[in-house]
Design a protein around this motif. Structure first.
Motif, PDB file in Angstrom:
ATOM      1  N   LEU A  90       0.820  -1.201   0.000  1.00  0.00           N
ATOM      2  CA  LEU A  90       0.000   0.000   0.000  1.00  0.00           C
ATOM      3  C   LEU A  90       0.862   1.262   0.000  1.00  0.00           C
ATOM      4  N   ASP A  91       2.000   1.207   0.658  1.00  0.00           N
ATOM      5  CA  ASP A  91       2.906   2.360   0.668  1.00  0.00           C
ATOM      6  C   ASP A  91       3.357   2.715  -0.744  1.00  0.00           C
ATOM      7  N   TYR A  92       3.628   1.700  -1.565  1.00  0.00           N
ATOM      8  CA  TYR A  92       4.049   1.949  -2.949  1.00  0.00           C
ATOM      9  C   TYR A  92       2.923   2.629  -3.734  1.00  0.00           C
ATOM     10  N   PHE A  93       1.696   2.209  -3.499  1.00  0.00           N
ATOM     11  CA  PHE A  93       0.548   2.813  -4.172  1.00  0.00           C
ATOM     12  C   PHE A  93       0.456   4.299  -3.841  1.00  0.00           C
ATOM     13  N   PHE A  94       0.615   4.637  -2.551  1.00  0.00           N
ATOM     14  CA  PHE A  94       0.552   6.040  -2.162  1.00  0.00           C
ATOM     15  C   PHE A  94       1.735   6.833  -2.722  1.00  0.00           C
ATOM     16  N   LEU A  95       2.885   6.203  -2.844  1.00  0.00           N
ATOM     17  CA  LEU A  95       4.030   6.867  -3.486  1.00  0.00           C
ATOM     18  C   LEU A  95       3.731   7.164  -4.949  1.00  0.00           C
ATOM     19  N   ARG A  96       3.041   6.251  -5.623  1.00  0.00           N
ATOM     20  CA  ARG A  96       2.650   6.474  -7.022  1.00  0.00           C
ATOM     21  C   ARG A  96       1.706   7.673  -7.141  1.00  0.00           C
ATOM     22  N   ILE A  97       0.775   7.778  -6.195  1.00  0.00           N
ATOM     23  CA  ILE A  97      -0.157   8.907  -6.214  1.00  0.00           C
ATOM     24  C   ILE A  97       0.603  10.205  -5.996  1.00  0.00           C
ATOM     25  N   ARG A  98       1.473  10.240  -5.001  1.00  0.00           N
ATOM     26  CA  ARG A  98       2.257  11.453  -4.727  1.00  0.00           C
ATOM     27  C   ARG A  98       3.131  11.809  -5.919  1.00  0.00           C
ATOM     28  N   SER A  99       3.696  10.803  -6.549  1.00  0.00           N
ATOM     29  CA  SER A  99       4.556  11.029  -7.711  1.00  0.00           C
ATOM     30  C   SER A  99       3.765  11.625  -8.879  1.00  0.00           C
ATOM     31  N   ALA A 100       2.529  11.202  -9.033  1.00  0.00           N
ATOM     32  CA  ALA A 100       1.697  11.692 -10.137  1.00  0.00           C
ATOM     33  C   ALA A 100       1.405  13.182 -10.018  1.00  0.00           C
ATOM     34  N   PHE A 101       1.425  13.708  -8.796  1.00  0.00           N
ATOM     35  CA  PHE A 101       1.079  15.109  -8.584  1.00  0.00           C
ATOM     36  C   PHE A 101       2.253  15.941  -8.082  1.00  0.00           C
ATOM     37  N   ARG A 102       3.450  15.417  -8.179  1.00  0.00           N
ATOM     38  CA  ARG A 102       4.635  16.121  -7.684  1.00  0.00           C
ATOM     39  C   ARG A 102       4.778  17.494  -8.364  1.00  0.00           C
ATOM     40  N   GLY A 103       4.787  18.531  -7.547  1.00  0.00           N
ATOM     41  CA  GLY A 103       4.995  19.885  -8.056  1.00  0.00           C
ATOM     42  C   GLY A 103       3.799  20.521  -8.740  1.00  0.00           C
ATOM     43  N   LYS A 104       2.673  19.833  -8.782  1.00  0.00           N
ATOM     44  CA  LYS A 104       1.505  20.379  -9.479  1.00  0.00           C
ATOM     45  C   LYS A 104       0.756  21.413  -8.655  1.00  0.00           C
ATOM     46  N   PHE A 105       0.576  21.124  -7.366  1.00  0.00           N
ATOM     47  CA  PHE A 105      -0.239  21.990  -6.535  1.00  0.00           C
ATOM     48  C   PHE A 105       0.551  22.412  -5.307  1.00  0.00           C
ATOM     49  N   THR A 106       0.552  23.687  -5.060  1.00  0.00           N
ATOM     50  CA  THR A 106       1.160  24.192  -3.833  1.00  0.00           C
ATOM     51  C   THR A 106       0.172  25.147  -3.197  1.00  0.00           C
ATOM     52  N   PRO A 107      -0.029  25.037  -1.904  1.00  0.00           N
ATOM     53  CA  PRO A 107      -0.973  25.950  -1.255  1.00  0.00           C
ATOM     54  C   PRO A 107      -0.463  27.380  -1.291  1.00  0.00           C
ATOM     55  N   ILE A 108      -1.364  28.308  -1.385  1.00  0.00           N
ATOM     56  CA  ILE A 108      -1.004  29.718  -1.351  1.00  0.00           C
ATOM     57  C   ILE A 108      -0.740  30.082   0.108  1.00  0.00           C
ATOM     58  N   PRO A 109       0.436  30.605   0.419  1.00  0.00           N
ATOM     59  CA  PRO A 109       0.732  30.913   1.813  1.00  0.00           C
ATOM     60  C   PRO A 109      -0.194  32.003   2.358  1.00  0.00           C
ATOM     61  N   THR A 110      -0.558  31.846   3.604  1.00  0.00           N
ATOM     62  CA  THR A 110      -1.415  32.840   4.235  1.00  0.00           C
ATOM     63  C   THR A 110      -0.568  33.981   4.765  1.00  0.00           C
ATOM     64  N   ILE A 111      -1.111  35.150   4.701  1.00  0.00           N
ATOM     65  CA  ILE A 111      -0.412  36.344   5.177  1.00  0.00           C
ATOM     66  C   ILE A 111      -1.019  36.727   6.515  1.00  0.00           C
ATOM     67  N   GLY A 112      -0.166  36.920   7.499  1.00  0.00           N
ATOM     68  CA  GLY A 112      -0.678  37.393   8.779  1.00  0.00           C
ATOM     69  C   GLY A 112      -0.606  36.414   9.807  1.00  0.00           C
TER      70      GLY A 112
END
Length: 112
Positions: A90-112
């Motif tokens: 199962l760990d390998y499966f989750f690594l595949r998911i993380r790998s598929a989205f690597r660098g695609k989405f980053t949260p916008i940092p909150t100010i304040g």
């Protein structure tokens, strides 16, 4: 009907907020206005959304991801799941998911 239209026009401001605090403030104000509208259906809707979806709605201030993007993410995970049928690790499966989205989405940092 006029009150419903006014509330409809105010709602997108919550999703366009630049921080969680701002989204919280706008959402709280929208719910207050909805509850004071006196229209039973609007009050019921506002209470239901506030009770069940408040965090998801106000997180729009941090993560500006729309429904279409989320549908694409879910679809990609389903494809990976289909391809991964039979994996014992199962760990390998989750690594595949993380790998598929690597660098695609980053949260916008909150100010304040």
């Amino acid at each position: 009907l006029n009150k419903a239209n006014e509330l409809k026009e105010l709602l997108p401001e919550v999703y366009e907020a630049n921080s969680k605090d701002e989204a919280e403030r706008l959402w709280t104000e929208w719910v207050r206005l909805a509850m004071s509208s006196g229209v039973e259906e609007i009050m019921k809707f506002a209470k239901s959304q506030n009770d069940h979806y408040r965090d998801g709605i106000t997180n729009a201030g941090i993560y500006h991801i729309r429904t279409s993007v989320l549908e694409g993410i879910n679809n990609k995970i389903k494809v990976l799941k289909r391809v991964a049928y039979g994996y014992r690790d199962l760990d390998y499966f989750f690594l595949r998911i993380r790998s598929a989205f690597r660098g695609k989405f980053t949260p916008i940092p909150t100010i304040g």
